[in-house]
Design an enzyme around this catalytic site. Sequence first.
Site, mmCIF file in Angstrom:
data_model
loop_
_atom_site.group_PDB
_atom_site.id
_atom_site.type_symbol
_atom_site.label_atom_id
_atom_site.label_comp_id
_atom_site.label_asym_id
_atom_site.label_seq_id
_atom_site.Cartn_x
_atom_site.Cartn_y
_atom_site.Cartn_z
ATOM 1 N N TRP A 1 8.867 -1.394 -6.530
ATOM 2 C CA TRP A 1 9.137 -1.783 -5.237
ATOM 3 C C TRP A 1 9.230 -3.635 -5.630
ATOM 4 O O TRP A 1 9.545 -4.658 -4.731
ATOM 5 C CB TRP A 1 8.370 -1.323 -4.687
ATOM 6 C CG TRP A 1 7.102 -0.903 -4.094
ATOM 7 C CD1 TRP A 1 6.771 0.406 -4.767
ATOM 8 C CD2 TRP A 1 6.294 -2.106 -4.914
ATOM 9 N NE1 TRP A 1 5.646 0.574 -5.346
ATOM 10 C CE2 TRP A 1 5.154 -0.761 -4.998
ATOM 11 C CE3 TRP A 1 5.849 -2.929 -3.940
ATOM 12 C CZ2 TRP A 1 3.546 -1.051 -5.489
ATOM 13 C CZ3 TRP A 1 4.543 -3.904 -4.575
ATOM 14 C CH2 TRP A 1 3.870 -2.759 -4.855
ATOM 15 N N CYS B 1 2.573 -5.108 -13.213
ATOM 16 C CA CYS B 1 2.122 -4.458 -13.959
ATOM 17 C C CYS B 1 1.307 -5.060 -15.034
ATOM 18 O O CYS B 1 0.302 -4.881 -15.085
ATOM 19 C CB CYS B 1 3.118 -3.501 -14.326
ATOM 20 S SG CYS B 1 4.497 -4.917 -15.038
ATOM 21 N N GLY C 1 7.640 2.116 -13.611
ATOM 22 C CA GLY C 1 6.706 3.007 -12.636
ATOM 23 C C GLY C 1 5.427 3.157 -12.802
ATOM 24 O O GLY C 1 5.414 2.443 -14.676
ATOM 25 N N SER C 2 5.305 3.600 -12.271
ATOM 26 C CA SER C 2 3.613 4.544 -12.314
ATOM 27 C C SER C 2 3.927 4.974 -13.881
ATOM 28 O O SER C 2 5.022 5.905 -13.522
ATOM 29 C CB SER C 2 3.466 5.365 -10.991
ATOM 30 O OG SER C 2 3.955 6.603 -10.868
ATOM 31 N N LYS D 1 18.986 4.095 -9.177
ATOM 32 C CA LYS D 1 18.267 4.244 -8.109
ATOM 33 C C LYS D 1 17.050 3.546 -7.489
ATOM 34 O O LYS D 1 16.265 3.938 -8.466
ATOM 35 C CB LYS D 1 17.265 5.745 -8.236
ATOM 36 C CG LYS D 1 16.946 6.687 -6.418
ATOM 37 C CD LYS D 1 16.357 7.374 -6.517
ATOM 38 C CE LYS D 1 15.198 6.734 -6.921
ATOM 39 N NZ LYS D 1 14.047 6.136 -6.273
ATOM 40 N N PRO D 2 17.223 2.286 -6.411
ATOM 41 C CA PRO D 2 15.963 1.190 -6.275
ATOM 42 C C PRO D 2 14.209 2.093 -5.956
ATOM 43 O O PRO D 2 15.355 3.481 -5.376
ATOM 44 C CB PRO D 2 17.122 0.800 -5.572
ATOM 45 C CG PRO D 2 17.417 1.809 -4.895
ATOM 46 C CD PRO D 2 18.369 1.880 -6.280
ATOM 47 N N GLU E 1 8.505 1.199 -18.761
ATOM 48 C CA GLU E 1 7.995 0.672 -18.466
ATOM 49 C C GLU E 1 7.095 1.221 -17.507
ATOM 50 O O GLU E 1 6.971 1.229 -16.142
ATOM 51 C CB GLU E 1 9.048 -0.745 -18.061
ATOM 52 C CG GLU E 1 9.597 -1.019 -19.057
ATOM 53 C CD GLU E 1 9.298 -1.958 -20.252
ATOM 54 O OE1 GLU E 1 9.958 -2.233 -21.137
ATOM 55 O OE2 GLU E 1 8.608 -2.312 -20.028
ATOM 56 N N LEU E 2 5.833 1.278 -17.709
ATOM 57 C CA LEU E 2 4.788 1.596 -17.287
ATOM 58 C C LEU E 2 3.209 0.678 -16.093
ATOM 59 O O LEU E 2 3.002 -0.220 -16.531
ATOM 60 C CB LEU E 2 4.391 3.181 -17.430
ATOM 61 C CG LEU E 2 5.332 3.868 -18.060
ATOM 62 C CD1 LEU E 2 4.939 4.826 -18.861
ATOM 63 C CD2 LEU E 2 6.101 4.613 -17.632
ATOM 64 N N GLU F 1 -5.503 1.128 -11.388
ATOM 65 C CA GLU F 1 -4.680 0.397 -11.268
ATOM 66 C C GLU F 1 -5.304 -0.389 -9.800
ATOM 67 O O GLU F 1 -4.461 0.256 -9.129
ATOM 68 C CB GLU F 1 -3.088 0.273 -11.993
ATOM 69 C CG GLU F 1 -2.683 -1.114 -11.823
ATOM 70 C CD GLU F 1 -1.141 -0.173 -11.983
ATOM 71 O OE1 GLU F 1 -0.428 0.550 -11.659
ATOM 72 O OE2 GLU F 1 -0.042 -0.994 -12.982
HETATM 73 N N1 LIG Z 1 5.495 -2.186 -16.957
HETATM 74 C C1 LIG Z 1 6.193 -2.262 -16.204
HETATM 75 O O1 LIG Z 1 7.088 -3.590 -16.653
HETATM 76 C C2 LIG Z 1 6.378 -1.978 -14.839
HETATM 77 C C3 LIG Z 1 7.047 -2.473 -13.903
HETATM 78 C C4 LIG Z 1 6.836 -2.736 -12.302
HETATM 79 C C5 LIG Z 1 5.653 -1.949 -12.073
HETATM 80 N N2 LIG Z 1 5.232 -0.882 -12.727
HETATM 81 C C6 LIG Z 1 4.316 -0.355 -12.844
HETATM 82 O O2 LIG Z 1 4.859 0.555 -11.237
HETATM 83 C C7 LIG Z 1 3.577 1.010 -10.781
HETATM 84 C C8 LIG Z 1 4.282 0.523 -8.935
HETATM 85 O O3 LIG Z 1 5.915 0.509 -8.649
HETATM 86 P P1 LIG Z 1 5.979 2.094 -7.689
HETATM 87 O O4 LIG Z 1 5.247 2.546 -6.905
HETATM 88 O O5 LIG Z 1 7.556 2.219 -7.374
HETATM 89 O O6 LIG Z 1 5.814 3.176 -9.163
HETATM 90 P P2 LIG Z 1 6.457 4.668 -8.418
HETATM 91 O O7 LIG Z 1 6.126 5.588 -10.169
HETATM 92 O O8 LIG Z 1 6.008 5.393 -7.728
HETATM 93 O O9 LIG Z 1 7.821 4.588 -8.663
HETATM 94 C C9 LIG Z 1 8.963 4.346 -9.303
HETATM 95 C C10 LIG Z 1 9.926 4.628 -8.970
HETATM 96 O O10 LIG Z 1 10.352 6.322 -9.329
HETATM 97 C C11 LIG Z 1 10.723 7.340 -8.430
HETATM 98 N N3 LIG Z 1 10.580 8.152 -8.290
HETATM 99 C C12 LIG Z 1 8.900 8.410 -7.639
HETATM 100 N N4 LIG Z 1 8.415 10.152 -7.497
HETATM 101 C C13 LIG Z 1 10.039 10.540 -8.547
HETATM 102 C C14 LIG Z 1 9.740 11.418 -9.211
HETATM 103 N N5 LIG Z 1 9.032 12.379 -9.151
HETATM 104 N N6 LIG Z 1 11.059 11.488 -9.748
HETATM 105 C C15 LIG Z 1 11.857 10.163 -9.823
HETATM 106 N N7 LIG Z 1 11.421 9.536 -9.258
HETATM 107 C C16 LIG Z 1 10.769 8.846 -8.727
HETATM 108 C C17 LIG Z 1 10.754 5.498 -6.948
HETATM 109 O O11 LIG Z 1 11.752 6.554 -6.203
HETATM 110 C C18 LIG Z 1 10.897 4.884 -7.555
HETATM 111 O O12 LIG Z 1 12.331 4.240 -7.461
HETATM 112 C C19 LIG Z 1 2.754 0.824 -11.165
HETATM 113 O O13 LIG Z 1 2.069 1.711 -11.831
HETATM 114 C C20 LIG Z 1 2.978 -0.753 -11.452
HETATM 115 O O14 LIG Z 1 2.240 -0.834 -12.571
HETATM 116 C C21 LIG Z 1 5.750 -1.633 -13.966
HETATM 117 O O1 LIG Z 2 5.149 -5.793 -11.810
HETATM 118 C C1 LIG Z 2 5.102 -5.863 -13.523
HETATM 119 C C2 LIG Z 2 6.519 -6.599 -14.034
HETATM 120 O O2 LIG Z 2 7.230 -6.441 -15.055
HETATM 121 C C3 LIG Z 2 5.867 -8.405 -14.278
HETATM 122 S S1 LIG Z 2 7.124 -8.943 -14.481
HETATM 123 O O3 LIG Z 2 7.804 -9.899 -13.508
HETATM 124 O O4 LIG Z 2 7.726 -8.771 -15.940
HETATM 125 O O5 LIG Z 2 5.459 -10.326 -15.563
#
Ligand SMILES: NC(=O)c1ccc[n+]([C@@H]2O[C@H](COP(=O)([O-])OP(=O)(O)OC[C@H]3O[C@@H](n4cnc5c(N)ncnc54)[C@H](O)[C@@H]3O)[C@@H](O)[C@H]2O)c1
Ligand SMILES: O=C[C@H](O)CS(=O)(=O)O
Length: 493
Positions: A158, A294, A238-239, A182-183, A260-261, A395
């Site tokens: 998000w 992230c 995501g996470s 899926k966003p 990308e976590l 984090e």
């Molecule tokens: N490394 C990167 O480029 C990067 C960029 C942005 C965010 N992040 C990380 O994402 C996290 C924050 O984003 P968030 O809260 O949306 O993460 P999240 O992992 O909770 O959700 C990410 C996506 O995964 C989906 N999801 C959640 N549970 C799932 C499951 N059990 N099975 C399949 N899909 C599932 C969510 O609906 C969402 O679309 C932070 O840890 C951040 O560091 C990393």
């Molecule tokens: O939150 C993670 C994003 O990838 C950060 S950035 O916009 O790519 O720097």
Amino acid sequence: MPLTILNTDLLPGRNFIAGTWMEAEDGAVFAVSDPATGKDFASVPDSSAGDARRAVDAADTAFASWRKVPARQRALIIKRWNDLILANLDDLGRLISREQGKPLAEGKGEVAYAASYVEWFGEEATRADGDIIAAPVTGRRMFALREPVGVVAAITPWNFPAAMIARKIAPALAAGCTVVCKPAEDTPLTSLALVRLAEQAGVPPGVLNIVTASRQQAAHVADVWLDDPRVRKITFTGSTPVGKLLARRSADTLKKLSLELGGNAPFIVFEDADLEAAVEGLMVAKFRNGGQTCVCPNRVYVHQDVHDDFVSRLTTRVQALVVGPASDPASQIGPMINTRAVEKIDRHVRDAVEKGAHIVTGGHRLEPGSGAPAHYYAPTILTGVQASMACACEETFGPVVPISCFGDEADVIRQANDTPFGLAAYFYSRDVRRIWRVTDALETGIVGVNEGAVAAESAPFGGVKDSGYGREGSRHGLEEYMHIKYVCQGQLD
Ligand SMILES: NC(=O)c1ccc[n+]([C@@H]2O[C@H](COP(=O)([O-])OP(=O)(O)OC[C@H]3O[C@@H](n4cnc5c(N)ncnc54)[C@H](O)[C@@H]3O)[C@@H](O)[C@H]2O)c1
Ligand SMILES: O=C[C@H](O)CS(=O)(=O)O
């Protein structure tokens, strides 16, 4: 200033499968709320397994023809998509700020950032060349062909609802893959708008499909994609816990993965640093999107010789930050995405104080007067932070700067690396030998040296250790969606 979307064509509010906008098969929907007010302002399909399967059917059918479209034609469609995104920059920026909460200037900045990836991969599409290999014997020709992997499933977070999905869809289409995506449930509208524009750019039916789902349904949608052998690639941002789950669940069908976590970035200020530059770099890296990125510094280490001066300079800047809704042009720090997020931030601050940290400024939730939910958190500086504190191990994902003091280079590198994560790291020094010693020693995928703003479409973005693997952007970003076929032709002499 209202965040009104003028081009209502950008608000389809439905799934897009096989070139058709449609409701979820059971008609279920879920609400999208404004983080600044807590009020629902839209609804989108709450998809289930049947919707997910229908999307894969469409992508699989379309792959046979899309992969044969000449790269230059794919490139032209992707470039048209880029043009349409930029032509709708203001509306898309308002949409991001409305559903994610970031200040409007950042919302519009994110649209331009997302478009830069689309433009980049519109160019890279025509460079997916293979190799001609020198044969070891006569009468033989040897080639390495680069081919699209097939149907790609993209799942995105998000915090950057435009950029994260754009830097997945664009390279996938450029490579000749088809996509189901899926966003995040908190910010589905921006992704739907981008897919709408891709449709208008001429992406053929079935090539790009999107389904939206609530947090409760997300796993059911993903399970269909994880189990389906036709899905050849999962690209996830995501996470870390969810990333690891996807990796485990995709093993049975051996899908290609990009993960990308999460991060826990160290930010180190050495005694020889340009302190003004370091303060500016920290302000940029830390408070972008209210710290909900992230790669934002999650731990700050300042050398004992410059600690007090640095903290004083930083405090002046942090105390000047304006907190408020994106509808106020003066806002620099918006609301956190939801109640769970702001409660985690407050837990980290409380934990640090209980373990001996000192609050220099901030350290509390902000209660807006309008009766809106308290999703705001005061920009905060903590000093005396220790490695045992939650804000140093987890984090925080918020506007909190936890500062620790250090004296020795080797020790601060050890501390910086003492985390399961390895996404980004930053440090400020003017000693060229130290710069390369520290750069070589840091266990991360990204290093900012005397720079706090490192993201760019031309750079390989990604991490190591628990921050995942794979790279997005740069010329490496296309490889994630391709594999190599080796061809050996004999009987030619
Ligand atoms: N490394 C990167 O480029 C990067 C960029 C942005 C965010 N992040 C990380 O994402 C996290 C924050 O984003 P968030 O809260 O949306 O993460 P999240 O992992 O909770 O959700 C990410 C996506 O995964 C989906 N999801 C959640 N549970 C799932 C499951 N059990 N099975 C399949 N899909 C599932 C969510 O609906 C969402 O679309 C932070 O840890 C951040 O560091 C990393
Ligand atoms: O939150 C993670 C994003 O990838 C950060 S950035 O916009 O790519 O720097």
